[in-house]
Structures are given as structure tokens and as C-alpha cells.
Design a protein around this motif. Structure first.
Motif, mmCIF file in Angstrom:
data_model
loop_
_atom_site.group_PDB
_atom_site.id
_atom_site.type_symbol
_atom_site.label_atom_id
_atom_site.label_comp_id
_atom_site.label_asym_id
_atom_site.label_seq_id
_atom_site.Cartn_x
_atom_site.Cartn_y
_atom_site.Cartn_z
ATOM 1 N N THR A 1 0.832 -1.204 0.000
ATOM 2 C CA THR A 1 0.000 0.000 0.000
ATOM 3 C C THR A 1 0.868 1.256 0.000
ATOM 4 N N GLU A 2 1.927 1.247 0.834
ATOM 5 C CA GLU A 2 2.835 2.400 0.874
ATOM 6 C C GLU A 2 3.520 2.605 -0.464
ATOM 7 N N ALA A 3 3.928 1.503 -1.099
ATOM 8 C CA ALA A 3 4.649 1.592 -2.369
ATOM 9 C C ALA A 3 3.715 1.743 -3.572
ATOM 10 N N LYS A 4 2.412 1.707 -3.315
ATOM 11 C CA LYS A 4 1.401 1.852 -4.374
ATOM 12 C C LYS A 4 1.496 0.743 -5.420
ATOM 13 N N VAL A 5 1.775 -0.469 -4.936
ATOM 14 C CA VAL A 5 1.744 -1.657 -5.797
ATOM 15 C C VAL A 5 0.377 -2.299 -5.631
ATOM 16 N N ARG A 6 -0.323 -2.517 -6.726
ATOM 17 C CA ARG A 6 -1.728 -2.885 -6.630
ATOM 18 C C ARG A 6 -1.981 -4.384 -6.519
ATOM 19 N N ARG A 7 -1.175 -5.223 -7.131
ATOM 20 C CA ARG A 7 -1.503 -6.644 -7.255
ATOM 21 C C ARG A 7 -0.618 -7.508 -6.358
ATOM 22 N N LEU A 8 -1.244 -8.341 -5.529
ATOM 23 C CA LEU A 8 -0.551 -9.296 -4.664
ATOM 24 C C LEU A 8 -1.137 -10.679 -4.852
ATOM 25 N N LEU A 9 -0.265 -11.658 -5.136
ATOM 26 C CA LEU A 9 -0.669 -13.060 -5.171
ATOM 27 C C LEU A 9 0.089 -13.784 -4.079
ATOM 28 N N THR A 10 -0.638 -14.462 -3.204
ATOM 29 C CA THR A 10 -0.007 -15.220 -2.134
ATOM 30 C C THR A 10 -0.395 -16.685 -2.270
ATOM 31 N N LEU A 11 0.507 -17.565 -1.875
ATOM 32 C CA LEU A 11 0.289 -18.998 -2.050
ATOM 33 C C LEU A 11 -0.454 -19.568 -0.844
ATOM 34 N N GLY A 12 -1.525 -20.316 -1.105
ATOM 35 C CA GLY A 12 -2.277 -20.964 -0.043
ATOM 36 C C GLY A 12 -1.974 -22.448 0.039
#
Length: 230
Positions: free
Chosen positions: A112-123
Motif C-alpha cells: 500500500t505504501e509503495a502503491k503496488v496494486r496486485r498481490l498473489l499469495t500462495l495458499g
């Protein structure tokens, strides 16, 4: 069960090069994601705890760096200027819930601070439903040690859902129980939202990486568990 059609490795060849950060790039899934991203012409920041242990990752299109997915300041500094982030790291020396919630908090704050919009995390597949409201990990005979590890991913998902603002487009990608590092790439996969994918229940790391990069290049799912399997 929301099962979608098969996907192939075809993509829009006009996609411009992206900058992608991969936390846990030294692990099997992380390495596969790095390889798939580079093969598609993207630039990758491969984030590991000890760069000296993963020198083979460095190469054309790949910058190998030290970083900590549980440190919001470290995350923000590393991902600034990137288009997407993959979180494929795990810590077996820490309680599962402690690590995955710390990572989720730091990733939300840092991206959010870096203004990066897309996050994919492994479940993990044991958190998926086999029937409405019934997860694999809920079975009475399910090993308690496995349940404790799975609970870390449950807590991670709940934290992302509660704390990620609308500016962060996150997704938890969940492979089946049979995740095979030796399996050959097929170039195809099937998906389901929140539930186990009916069928053989297996996938190779290369095909899982294919799904991850497809969701980065052409986001189709958001704020859900996306099960991926052959």
C-alpha cells in the motif's frame, strides 16, 4: 462448485514487460514463478533471506536481493516501482499462524505504501472446502500438526480480507495436495473458487507458475481463494 474451463499457456504477445517481485524466490514454487516470469519477458526481483544460498537465481532479467516478507519497511522499499508481488515464502522455524499473519500485515502495509496494486499469495489445499462450510482440515481424522500449519493460511486469508484496502487487489492461489516438483509442464490447468477442484488433485510447479503469471498479466480473480489443479 465453481469450476472454470481449462486454461492454456497462450497469452497476449503484446503484453508489455512488467516488474514482478517474488518473495520466497529460493523455494520450488518461487523458482518456478521466477522462471515463468522471465520466459514471458518480465523483470523479476527475487527476494530471499540469504542471497548467498541462492546465487543460481541471478541471471538476465533477475535481480537477487535480501528481504523479509514480515518487515513492512523492507517490503515497501523492495517493491517500489513494481507491478505485482508474489508471496511464496514460508518459515518452518516459526509457528505457522505467527509467520503468515506477520507476512500478511507487512505485505498489506508495504504494498500500500509503495502503491503496488496486485498481490498473489500462495495458499494450501487443506483450507479448501469439499462441501459448503466443510474444509479438508475440518475432518476429525485430520492430523493435528497439519491442522496447525493450515491454520496459518486461514489466518492469513482472514487478515487480508479484513485489512487490505480497495487499492490492493490480492488473491490467494491454492495448489492441490499433490504438488509435484518433478512433473512436466502441461501448459494447462483448471480453477475453482474456494473449493477443491474435482479430478486428479495434482499439479506441477511449472503449471502452478503458469497460473500465477496468468493472474498477474490478466487479473481475473480478486479477494478469494483460487484453487488450481490439472
Amino acid at each position: 462448485m465453481d469450476i472454470e474451463n481449462s486454461h492454456s499457456n497462450s497469452r497476449d504477445v503484446n503484453n508489455s514487460s512488467m516488474r514482478i517481485a517474488v518473495f520466497g524466490a529460493g523455494g520450488r514454487v518461487g523458482r518456478a514463478a521466477v522462471a515463468e516470469a522471465v520466459a514471458r519477458g518480465h523483470r523479476v526481483t527475487a527476494v530471499v533471506r540469504d542471497p548467498a544460498a541462492h546465487g543460481g537465481l541471478e541471471g538476465e532479467g533477475v535481480a537477487l536481493v535480501r528481504g523479509d516478507a514480515t518487515d513492512a519497511a523492507s517490503v515497501a522499499a523492495l517493491v517500489a516501482g513494481h507491478d505485482a508481488v508474489v508471496h511464496a515464502a514460508a518459515r518452518l522455524d516459526l509457528p505457522s499462524e505467527e509467520y503468515f499473519t506477520a507476512a500478511a500485515k507487512a505485505l498489506v502495509a508495504g504494498l500500500t505504501e509503495a502503491k503496488v496494486r496486485r498481490l498473489l499469495t500462495l495458499g494450501i489445499a487443506t483450507t479448501l472446502e469439499t462441501a459448503p462450510g466443510v474444509r479438508l482440515m475440518d475432518a476429525p481424522e485430520f492430523p493435528e500438526a497439519w491442522r496447525a500449519f493450515a491454520q496459518g493460511h486461514v489466518a492469513e486469508f482472514e487478515l487480508l480480507a479484513a485489512e487490505a484496502g480497495p487499492e490492493l487487489d490480492w488473491l490467494m492461489v491454492v495448489p492441490p495436495l499433490d504438488l509435484n516438483a518433478e512433473a512436466e509442464r502441461t501448459g494447462a490447468y483448471r480453477t475453482a473458487v474456494g473449493t477443491v477442484v474435482e479430478g486428479p488433485g495434482r499439479i506441477g510447479h511449472a503449471d502452478l507458475a503458469l497460473a500465477l503469471l496468468d493472474e498477474i498479466e490478466r487479473p481475473r480473480h480478486s479477494r478469494v481463494q483460487l484453487a488450481v489443479s490439472l
